[in-house]
Design a protein around this motif. Structure first.
Motif, short mmCIF file in Angstrom:
data_model
loop_
_atom_site.label_atom_id
_atom_site.label_comp_id
_atom_site.label_asym_id
_atom_site.label_seq_id
_atom_site.Cartn_x
_atom_site.Cartn_y
_atom_site.Cartn_z
N ALA A 1 0.83 -1.20 0.00
CA ALA A 1 0.00 0.00 0.00
C ALA A 1 0.87 1.26 0.00
O ALA A 1 0.56 2.24 -0.69
N VAL A 2 1.95 1.23 0.76
CA VAL A 2 2.88 2.37 0.79
C VAL A 2 3.49 2.56 -0.60
O VAL A 2 3.63 3.68 -1.09
N LYS A 3 3.85 1.46 -1.26
CA LYS A 3 4.43 1.55 -2.59
C LYS A 3 3.43 2.14 -3.59
O LYS A 3 3.78 3.01 -4.40
N LYS A 4 2.19 1.65 -3.54
CA LYS A 4 1.18 2.15 -4.47
C LYS A 4 0.91 3.64 -4.25
O LYS A 4 0.78 4.41 -5.20
N THR B 1 2.94 5.83 -2.94
CA THR B 1 4.12 6.58 -3.39
C THR B 1 4.15 6.70 -4.90
O THR B 1 4.54 7.74 -5.45
N THR B 2 3.72 5.65 -5.60
CA THR B 2 3.65 5.68 -7.07
C THR B 2 2.68 6.77 -7.53
O THR B 2 2.97 7.50 -8.49
N ILE B 3 1.54 6.89 -6.84
CA ILE B 3 0.58 7.96 -7.17
C ILE B 3 1.23 9.31 -6.98
O ILE B 3 1.10 10.21 -7.83
N ALA B 4 1.93 9.48 -5.87
CA ALA B 4 2.60 10.76 -5.59
C ALA B 4 3.60 11.10 -6.69
O ALA B 4 3.66 12.25 -7.15
N MET B 5 4.37 10.13 -7.12
CA MET B 5 5.36 10.37 -8.17
C MET B 5 4.69 10.73 -9.49
O MET B 5 5.17 11.60 -10.22
N ALA B 6 3.58 10.07 -9.80
CA ALA B 6 2.87 10.33 -11.06
C ALA B 6 2.26 11.73 -11.07
O ALA B 6 2.04 12.31 -12.14
N LEU B 7 2.00 12.28 -9.89
CA LEU B 7 1.43 13.63 -9.78
C LEU B 7 2.52 14.67 -9.53
O LEU B 7 2.23 15.79 -9.07
N SER B 8 3.77 14.30 -9.81
CA SER B 8 4.92 15.21 -9.69
C SER B 8 5.11 15.74 -8.28
O SER B 8 5.56 16.88 -8.08
N CYS B 9 4.75 14.92 -7.30
CA CYS B 9 4.90 15.32 -5.90
C CYS B 9 6.31 15.02 -5.40
O CYS B 9 7.00 14.13 -5.91
N THR B 10 6.72 15.76 -4.38
CA THR B 10 7.94 15.41 -3.67
C THR B 10 7.60 14.29 -2.69
O THR B 10 6.49 14.22 -2.16
N ILE C 1 14.24 2.40 -3.37
CA ILE C 1 12.81 2.08 -3.52
C ILE C 1 12.17 3.02 -4.54
O ILE C 1 11.39 2.59 -5.41
N LEU C 2 12.50 4.31 -4.44
CA LEU C 2 11.93 5.28 -5.37
C LEU C 2 12.34 4.98 -6.81
O LEU C 2 11.53 5.08 -7.73
N GLU C 3 13.60 4.62 -7.00
CA GLU C 3 14.07 4.28 -8.34
C GLU C 3 13.38 3.03 -8.87
O GLU C 3 13.04 2.94 -10.06
N GLU C 4 13.16 2.07 -7.99
CA GLU C 4 12.47 0.84 -8.38
C GLU C 4 11.04 1.14 -8.81
O GLU C 4 10.56 0.65 -9.85
N LEU C 5 10.34 1.95 -8.02
CA LEU C 5 8.96 2.30 -8.34
C LEU C 5 8.88 3.10 -9.64
O LEU C 5 7.98 2.90 -10.46
N LYS C 6 9.86 4.00 -9.84
CA LYS C 6 9.89 4.80 -11.05
C LYS C 6 10.07 3.93 -12.29
O LYS C 6 9.42 4.14 -13.32
N ASN D 1 -4.68 4.03 -15.16
CA ASN D 1 -3.52 3.72 -15.99
C ASN D 1 -2.34 3.23 -15.16
O ASN D 1 -1.57 2.37 -15.60
N LEU D 2 -2.21 3.75 -13.93
CA LEU D 2 -1.13 3.31 -13.04
C LEU D 2 -1.33 1.88 -12.54
O LEU D 2 -0.39 1.25 -12.05
N GLY D 3 -2.57 1.39 -12.64
CA GLY D 3 -2.86 0.05 -12.15
C GLY D 3 -2.99 -0.03 -10.64
O GLY D 3 -2.87 -1.11 -10.07
N VAL D 4 -3.27 1.10 -9.99
CA VAL D 4 -3.39 1.11 -8.53
C VAL D 4 -4.84 1.03 -8.07
O VAL D 4 -5.13 0.69 -6.92
N SER D 5 -5.76 1.37 -8.99
CA SER D 5 -7.16 1.42 -8.59
C SER D 5 -8.07 1.27 -9.79
O SER D 5 -7.67 1.56 -10.93
N ASP D 6 -9.28 0.81 -9.53
CA ASP D 6 -10.32 0.76 -10.55
C ASP D 6 -11.41 1.74 -10.13
O ASP D 6 -12.31 1.40 -9.37
N PRO D 7 -11.33 3.00 -10.59
CA PRO D 7 -12.28 4.04 -10.15
C PRO D 7 -13.72 3.75 -10.50
O PRO D 7 -14.62 4.39 -9.95
#
Length: 467
Positions: free
Chosen positions: A52-55, A57-66, A279-284, A178-184
């Motif tokens: 869940a933490v990984k998913k 964080t992936t959302i945060a990265m996709a939204l250009s968050c720090t 971890i961040l590089e792996e998720l990216k 598209n990220l595969g984290v959720s089905d809205p």
């Protein structure tokens, strides 16, 4: 000024945020998907779901968050029947940035909507109201949802119109899928509350909104309500209002709480979590291609029209199908089949799930159209049958007699019949060569759409030229 708080369930996870109960609570009977941790029994201890933490964080990265090096969890204390522990485990930026992400943005049109923070938290249970009137109304509680992994996305009050709100949510929904984290599209998987204020007035929160369409209506109503109060010098109260879907109005629910009312304090049962660079590089590296990148590739590489590419890239179901089915030669044809024909056949979740269509079917259909084995018109009938039965294309062409009429002698006989029935068309074609398409259409009618259009056009020109 309009700001949003969007709650998105991480529906693609296997378990809840702090226990091993299923994240997909929808498949269970009421209060069946629960454990001591879900309902906060004394002595139960939460165990954080790493995925869940990984998913999140992936959302945060996709939204250009720090993304901070360490994140923390807090107890948000309040009483509500759907919150069995009387507190919610969530995140808050008290000791600096300790939520999974912040300071990001999404572009809507030409406008950048700022993301304040993204936080990971547990979803409460679900309240069910029964009764025909307020006098006999009862409230039932289903705790199956309690503890489901939830990401809250909080925006700055950068929206100026209800339409901007709707457009933003559509873009965000497509991005999450598209990220595969959720089905809205799942019931309750993506919910949004709005904060509305005018001319520096008090902020009003609108909750209990069932869809993006209703949220747009609720924001529009609330702006009108506040402007009406302001014009009559009536003070606007800071409060929480609910959307009444039957009457299409917002109604007062309670006074709006401040942050200190929740008595936040660090969750002592969950340690600080370190998210290191590796971890961040792996998720990216694992992030899928963005929707914007897909659209640009479809247009530049396959010469797909921008409008078609936009529709195709925005929906993960269709873009995944396209990616599996296409080749450089048939990409444009497959994009056309999906956006022109298939979307109308599988326009709901239920239809998609029951569809027998595979990427192989789609590839064979496009190739058959391009090779002249089947006409574009007949392909629509074939596609309907494939979606329904999943039979091979060759079998369907044979059973439904959909194969192209490509025998020259057979077509010439049909063309001569058409020319004898439409003698005036020959004179019109001499004045306007484009009028020959009328005769092509007549041939298509007689062959029930099975005539090879290229051969038909060629033979028509020869027959008219010799007449």
């Amino acid at each position: 000024m309009i700001g949003l708080e969007i709650h998105c369930q991480l529906t693609n996870l296997q378990s809840k945020l702090f226990c091993s109960c299923k994240a997909n609570y929808r498949e269970f009977e009421i209060n069946e998907n629960i454990c001591p941790i879900c309902i906060g029994l004394p002595g139960s201890l939460p165990r954080l779901n790493k995925e869940a933490v990984k998913k999140a964080t992936t959302i945060a990265m996709a939204l250009s968050c720090t993304t901070p090096e360490k994140i923390a969890f807090f107890r948000k204390n309040y009483f509500y029947p759907d919150l069995p522990k009387n507190f919610q485990i969530t995140q808050l930026n008290i000791y600096g940035d300790t939520s999974v992400g912040g300071h990001g943005s999404i572009t809507v049109g030409n406008k950048k909507i700022r993301i304040t923070r993204i936080q990971l938290e547990e979803d409460p249970g679900r309240l069910v109201y029964e009764g025909s009137s307020s006098k006999n109304m009862i409230t039932l509680v289903d705790y199956n949802r309690a503890g489901t992994p939830l990401v809250e996305i909080v925006t700055e009050p950068d929206f100026e119109t209800p339409k901007e709100v709707r457009d933003f949510l559509n873009i965000l929904s497509d991005l999450l899928e598209n990220l595969g984290v959720s089905d809205p599209s799942l019931e309750g998987a993506m919910r949004a509350d709005a904060n509305v204020s005018i001319k520096g007035g008090k902020k009003v929160e609108i909750k209990n909104i069932g869809s993006f369409h209703d949220l747009e209506k609720a924001v529009h109503f609330e702006i009108t309500r506040q402007e009406s109060l302001n014009s009559r010098d009536i003070p606007i109260i800071q409060e929480t209002r609910h959307w009444d879907d039957k009457r299409k109005i917002t109604v007062s629910a309670r006074s709006k709480e401040e942050e200190h009312d929740y008595r936040y304090f660090l969750e002592g049962d969950i340690p600080w979590i370190k998210i290191d660079t590796a971890i961040l590089e792996e998720l990216k590296s694992e992030m899928p291609e963005s929707i914007i990148s897909k659209k640009e590739r479809y247009v530049s590489k396959y010469n797909i029209p921008a409008q078609v590419a936009d529709v195709l890239s925005s929906d993960k179901f269709y873009s995944d199908l396209f990616e599996k089915a296409h080749t450089e030669k048939n990409a444009k044809e497959i994009a056309n089949i999906i956006t022109t024909d298939l979307m109308g056949l599988v326009d709901t979740r239920e239809k998609r799930e029951s569809s027998k269509l595979t990427s192989t079917h789609l590839r064979e259909l496009a190739d058959s159209i391009q090779s002249g084995k089947i006409s574009r018109n007949s392909s629509k009938n074939a596609l309907q049958e494939i979606v329904k039965s999943g039979k091979d294309l060759s079998v369907i062409i044979s059973e439904l007699d959909l194969g192209n009429v490509s025998d020259a002698s057979e077509l010439i006989a049909i063309i001569q019949q058409v020319l004898s029935e439409e003698p005036q068309a020959i004179e019109q074609i001499k004045l306007n060569p484009q009028a020959i398409n009328f005769l092509v259409g007549k041939v298509m009618q007689k062959t029930k759409g099975k005539a090879d259009p290229i051969l038909t056009l060629d033979l028509l020109k020869k027959q008219i030229g010799s007449s």
